[in-house]
Design a protein around this motif. Structure first.
Motif, PDB file in Angstrom:
ATOM      1  N   GLU A 275       0.831  -1.212   0.000  1.00 41.22           N
ATOM      2  CA  GLU A 275       0.000   0.000   0.000  1.00 41.22           C
ATOM      3  C   GLU A 275       0.862   1.257   0.000  1.00 41.22           C
ATOM      4  O   GLU A 275       0.550   2.226  -0.704  1.00 41.22           O
ATOM      5  CB  GLU A 275      -0.919  -0.004   1.220  1.00 41.22           C
ATOM      6  CG  GLU A 275      -2.123  -0.906   1.113  1.00 41.22           C
ATOM      7  CD  GLU A 275      -3.080  -0.690   2.271  1.00 41.22           C
ATOM      8  OE1 GLU A 275      -4.114  -0.023   2.074  1.00 41.22           O
ATOM      9  OE2 GLU A 275      -2.775  -1.164   3.378  1.00 41.22           O
TER      10      GLU A 275
ATOM     11  N   ASP B 106      -5.227  -4.110  -9.962  1.00 36.66           N
ATOM     12  CA  ASP B 106      -5.925  -3.438 -11.063  1.00 36.66           C
ATOM     13  C   ASP B 106      -6.595  -4.410 -12.026  1.00 36.66           C
ATOM     14  O   ASP B 106      -6.516  -4.244 -13.249  1.00 36.66           O
ATOM     15  CB  ASP B 106      -4.947  -2.546 -11.829  1.00 36.66           C
ATOM     16  CG  ASP B 106      -5.658  -1.348 -12.457  1.00 36.66           C
ATOM     17  OD1 ASP B 106      -6.853  -1.153 -12.158  1.00 36.66           O
ATOM     18  OD2 ASP B 106      -5.031  -0.628 -13.250  1.00 36.66           O
TER      19      ASP B 106
ATOM     20  N   PRO C 126      -4.960   0.058  -7.422  1.00 37.07           N
ATOM     21  CA  PRO C 126      -6.007  -0.628  -6.659  1.00 37.07           C
ATOM     22  C   PRO C 126      -5.684  -2.107  -6.466  1.00 37.07           C
ATOM     23  O   PRO C 126      -5.264  -2.791  -7.393  1.00 37.07           O
ATOM     24  CB  PRO C 126      -7.261  -0.430  -7.517  1.00 37.07           C
ATOM     25  CG  PRO C 126      -6.755  -0.129  -8.886  1.00 37.07           C
ATOM     26  CD  PRO C 126      -5.454   0.576  -8.708  1.00 37.07           C
TER      27      PRO C 126
ATOM     28  N   ARG D 265     -10.827  -5.329  -0.533  1.00 38.36           N
ATOM     29  CA  ARG D 265     -10.065  -4.371  -1.349  1.00 38.36           C
ATOM     30  C   ARG D 265      -9.243  -3.440  -0.463  1.00 38.36           C
ATOM     31  O   ARG D 265      -9.641  -3.108   0.650  1.00 38.36           O
ATOM     32  CB  ARG D 265     -11.021  -3.547  -2.223  1.00 38.36           C
ATOM     33  CG  ARG D 265     -11.779  -4.397  -3.241  1.00 38.36           C
ATOM     34  CD  ARG D 265     -12.584  -3.534  -4.210  1.00 38.36           C
ATOM     35  NE  ARG D 265     -13.379  -4.368  -5.107  1.00 38.36           N
ATOM     36  CZ  ARG D 265     -12.902  -4.888  -6.224  1.00 38.36           C
ATOM     37  NH1 ARG D 265     -11.644  -4.657  -6.574  1.00 38.36           N
ATOM     38  NH2 ARG D 265     -13.661  -5.641  -6.995  1.00 38.36           N
TER      39      ARG D 265
END
Length: 273
Positions: free
Chosen positions: A210, A242, A216, A272
């Motif tokens: 992160e 992604d 994503p 997520r």
């Protein structure tokens, strides 16, 4: 390195990884434009489930053999089951397809697949297995370095990262590789497989990923047993960078069935970041 995937081919982790990979490739094949696939730790491409390694571990018996006999496997496993039947016919599972075999079969005209393997003996077997397949190259190389160097600067790309985790720096190198690949090509996607031994190691990896901000992330955990012994592989996880939106549902079905049917007091979750 001492790791030999022949001992583990067709185990529960392979079912999760390869069922997810085939579902992802099917979705990407519906989209326009050629796809470039890079596999950082390809292995030999095809495994003998009747060989001494597989028979010694018994992991295939507890994995792919049970899946092929299961009357209640969800539809998300159908492409993997079809691949097994293509290889083995109507007989019992004798051969198991690794990611190189599955990816090479899924390529469309004009697409490319680079399979990287660092072990000379495994690479030699991979090279022979991939010989003559359209759009496929087998490279004797460090897969992390190759992924950064070989990812096209534009266009659709998928990076598959599945190391044996024998090296202490694998977690760090995954993060560095994904960050570098995304700097090179913002369209690049990635599917990463990781073992679940203890939550601190895995959570630390996710925090580092992160912080690197590659894009994503979708995380899917398959817990085969409670995470009480960090020396055992208590499950596995997939991290999708992604990918298509509906992969959360797909991974939930794959991980849920695997944990509940093949595990012992296990469970699954998808989320997520």
């Amino acid at each position: 390195m001492n790791y030999r995937h022949a001992f583990h081919a067709g185990n529960f982790a392979d079912l999760v990884k390869h069922a997810a990979l085939l579902q992802l490739l099917a979705r990407l094949n519906r989209e326009p434009g050629p796809l470039s696939v890079i596999d950082t730790h390809a292995g030999r491409g095809l495994y003998d489930l009747a060989g001494p390694e597989a028979l010694k571990s018994g992991e295939a018996e507890a994995g792919i053999v049970r899946l092929m006999a299961a009357p209640d496997a969800p539809a998300e496993f159908a492409p993997l089951i079809a691949a097994m039947r293509k290889l083995n016919g109507a007989g019992p599972p004798r051969r198991y397809p690794g990611s190189p075999w599955l990816i090479a079969e899924a390529l469309r005209p004009g697409e490319s697949y680079l399979a990287c393997e660092l072990r000379p003996d495994e690479h030699a077997a991979l090279h022979d297995r991939m010989k003559g397949k359209r759009g496929v190259r087998a490279l004797l190389a460090d897969g992390y370095e190759a992924a950064v160097a070989q990812t096209p600067a534009s266009g659709r790309a998928l990076i598959l990262i599945d190391p044996p985790f024998e090296r202490s720096d694998d977690y760090v190198r995954i993060v560095e590789t994904l960050a570098a690949v995304r700097r090179r090509n913002r369209q690049a996607m990635a599917l990463v497989w990781l073992p679940l031994k203890d939550l601190e190691t895995f959570d630390g990896f996710l925090r580092d990923l992160e912080d690197a901000e590659p894009g994503p992330l979708l995380v899917a955990e398959t817990r085969m047993r409670p995470l009480t012994d960090p020396l055992k592989m208590n499950g596995c996880a997939l991290v999708l960078l992604d990918g298509p939106a509906d992969m959360a549902r797909v991974l939930g079905a794959i991980c849920g069935w695997t944990a509940e049917t093949l595990g012992q007091s296990g469970g699954a979750r998808t989320y997520r970041l």
